[in-house]
Structure formats: structure tokens, C-alpha cells
Design a protein around this motif. Structure first.
Motif, PDB file in Angstrom:
ATOM      1  N   GLY A  31      48.830  35.124  43.178  1.00  0.00           N
ATOM      2  CA  GLY A  31      48.153  34.697  44.389  1.00  0.00           C
ATOM      3  C   GLY A  31      47.378  33.422  44.143  1.00  0.00           C
ATOM      4  O   GLY A  31      47.122  33.042  42.999  1.00  0.00           O
ATOM      5  N   VAL A  32      47.001  32.752  45.220  1.00  0.00           N
ATOM      6  CA  VAL A  32      46.235  31.509  45.147  1.00  0.00           C
ATOM      7  C   VAL A  32      45.013  31.647  46.037  1.00  0.00           C
ATOM      8  O   VAL A  32      45.119  32.049  47.198  1.00  0.00           O
ATOM      9  N   THR A  33      43.842  31.307  45.493  1.00  0.00           N
ATOM     10  CA  THR A  33      42.601  31.394  46.260  1.00  0.00           C
ATOM     11  C   THR A  33      42.416  30.144  47.117  1.00  0.00           C
ATOM     12  O   THR A  33      43.182  29.182  47.012  1.00  0.00           O
ATOM     13  N   SER A  34      41.383  30.132  47.916  1.00  0.00           N
ATOM     14  CA  SER A  34      41.093  28.978  48.772  1.00  0.00           C
ATOM     15  C   SER A  34      40.654  27.758  47.958  1.00  0.00           C
ATOM     16  O   SER A  34      40.706  26.638  48.440  1.00  0.00           O
ATOM     17  N   THR A  35      40.244  27.968  46.717  1.00  0.00           N
ATOM     18  CA  THR A  35      39.868  26.852  45.836  1.00  0.00           C
ATOM     19  C   THR A  35      41.011  26.495  44.890  1.00  0.00           C
ATOM     20  O   THR A  35      40.795  25.846  43.876  1.00  0.00           O
ATOM     21  N   GLU A  36      42.218  26.953  45.219  1.00  0.00           N
ATOM     22  CA  GLU A  36      43.444  26.671  44.478  1.00  0.00           C
ATOM     23  C   GLU A  36      43.443  27.217  43.048  1.00  0.00           C
ATOM     24  O   GLU A  36      44.057  26.652  42.146  1.00  0.00           O
ATOM     25  N   MET A  37      42.754  28.319  42.840  1.00  0.00           N
ATOM     26  CA  MET A  37      42.795  29.031  41.556  1.00  0.00           C
ATOM     27  C   MET A  37      43.873  30.103  41.655  1.00  0.00           C
ATOM     28  O   MET A  37      44.055  30.711  42.710  1.00  0.00           O
ATOM     29  N   ASN A  38      44.592  30.331  40.566  1.00  0.00           N
ATOM     30  CA  ASN A  38      45.646  31.341  40.531  1.00  0.00           C
ATOM     31  C   ASN A  38      45.104  32.659  39.987  1.00  0.00           C
ATOM     32  O   ASN A  38      44.214  32.663  39.133  1.00  0.00           O
ATOM     33  N   PHE A  39      45.674  33.764  40.450  1.00  0.00           N
ATOM     34  CA  PHE A  39      45.357  35.075  39.890  1.00  0.00           C
ATOM     35  C   PHE A  39      46.614  35.944  39.945  1.00  0.00           C
ATOM     36  O   PHE A  39      47.439  35.801  40.832  1.00  0.00           O
ATOM     37  N   SER A  40      46.781  36.805  38.978  1.00  0.00           N
ATOM     38  CA  SER A  40      47.924  37.709  38.933  1.00  0.00           C
ATOM     39  C   SER A  40      47.688  38.834  39.916  1.00  0.00           C
ATOM     40  O   SER A  40      46.644  39.481  39.903  1.00  0.00           O
ATOM     41  N   VAL A  41      48.670  39.073  40.775  1.00  0.00           N
ATOM     42  CA  VAL A  41      48.577  40.155  41.749  1.00  0.00           C
ATOM     43  C   VAL A  41      49.227  41.419  41.185  1.00  0.00           C
ATOM     44  O   VAL A  41      48.618  42.481  41.176  1.00  0.00           O
ATOM     45  N   ALA A  42      50.447  41.282  40.710  1.00  0.00           N
ATOM     46  CA  ALA A  42      51.170  42.448  40.208  1.00  0.00           C
ATOM     47  C   ALA A  42      52.310  42.010  39.308  1.00  0.00           C
ATOM     48  O   ALA A  42      52.721  40.840  39.293  1.00  0.00           O
ATOM     49  N   PHE A  43      52.814  42.971  38.546  1.00  0.00           N
ATOM     50  CA  PHE A  43      53.982  42.778  37.690  1.00  0.00           C
ATOM     51  C   PHE A  43      54.985  43.875  38.018  1.00  0.00           C
ATOM     52  O   PHE A  43      54.599  44.990  38.336  1.00  0.00           O
ATOM     53  N   VAL A  44      56.269  43.545  37.905  1.00  0.00           N
ATOM     54  CA  VAL A  44      57.313  44.504  38.212  1.00  0.00           C
ATOM     55  C   VAL A  44      58.399  44.409  37.157  1.00  0.00           C
ATOM     56  O   VAL A  44      58.932  43.323  36.900  1.00  0.00           O
ATOM     57  N   TYR A  45      58.716  45.538  36.513  1.00  0.00           N
ATOM     58  CA  TYR A  45      59.920  45.626  35.686  1.00  0.00           C
ATOM     59  C   TYR A  45      61.029  46.130  36.575  1.00  0.00           C
ATOM     60  O   TYR A  45      60.912  47.182  37.191  1.00  0.00           O
TER      61      TYR A  45
END
Length: 84
Positions: free
Chosen positions: A69-83
Motif C-alpha cells: 500500500g501507499v500512504t498519502s505521504t507516498e510511503m510504502n507499507f506491506s499489506v499482505a503476502f500470499v503463497y
């Protein structure tokens, strides 16, 4: 066996997860997991999601899908992982 080990680690660390199992066998088909804090971030910033797939370059030799995901300040964060 790989999926059972992954599920054990996910449960131990209290991640939110879901998996599908092949009906005729005792085999897990796919697993998706997310950290509870990542879900809170996703609820705050649901507009932009990026999906990236890594094929068989990980420890378990399974295709891995990462959702970012991307925040309003353009920082990235992991939302989920899928095998898969």
C-alpha cells in the motif's frame, strides 16, 4: 509439509490469515497473511495498492505475491503476502 510449517509460524506470531485446502487431499492450496498493523494502515490508506509476484526465488520455492500500500505521504507499507 511446507504449508503446514508456514501456517504454524503465522499462527505463532498472531498474524491474520486465510488458506484454501484441496478437498480430496490434506494439502493447502494457497495462504494469505497480514500483520494486524498492516490492516490498520490499509483501512487508513485504501486508495493505492500495488501487487508484485516473485516466482520460485524464495525459501519455499513457491510463487509469492506481495501486496503493498501507499500512504498519502507516498510511503510504502506491506499489506499482505500470499503463497500461491
Amino acid at each position: 509439509m511446507k504449508a503446514k510449517h508456514i501456517l504454524k509460524l503465522i499462527k505463532h506470531d498472531q498474524y491474520v490469515y486465510c488458506f484454501r485446502r484441496v478437498d480430496t487431499q490434506d494439502v493447502d492450496k494457497d495462504i494469505i497473511w497480514s500483520h494486524p498493523d498492516s490492516i490498520k494502515l490499509l483501512n487508513s490508506f485504501p486508495t493505492v495498492l500495488i501487487c508484485e509476484t516473485i516466482y520460485k526465488t524464495n525459501k519455499y520455492r513457491l510463487p509469492l505475491l506481495e501486496i503493498v500500500g501507499v500512504t498519502s505521504t507516498e510511503m510504502n507499507f506491506s499489506v499482505a503476502f500470499v503463497y500461491l
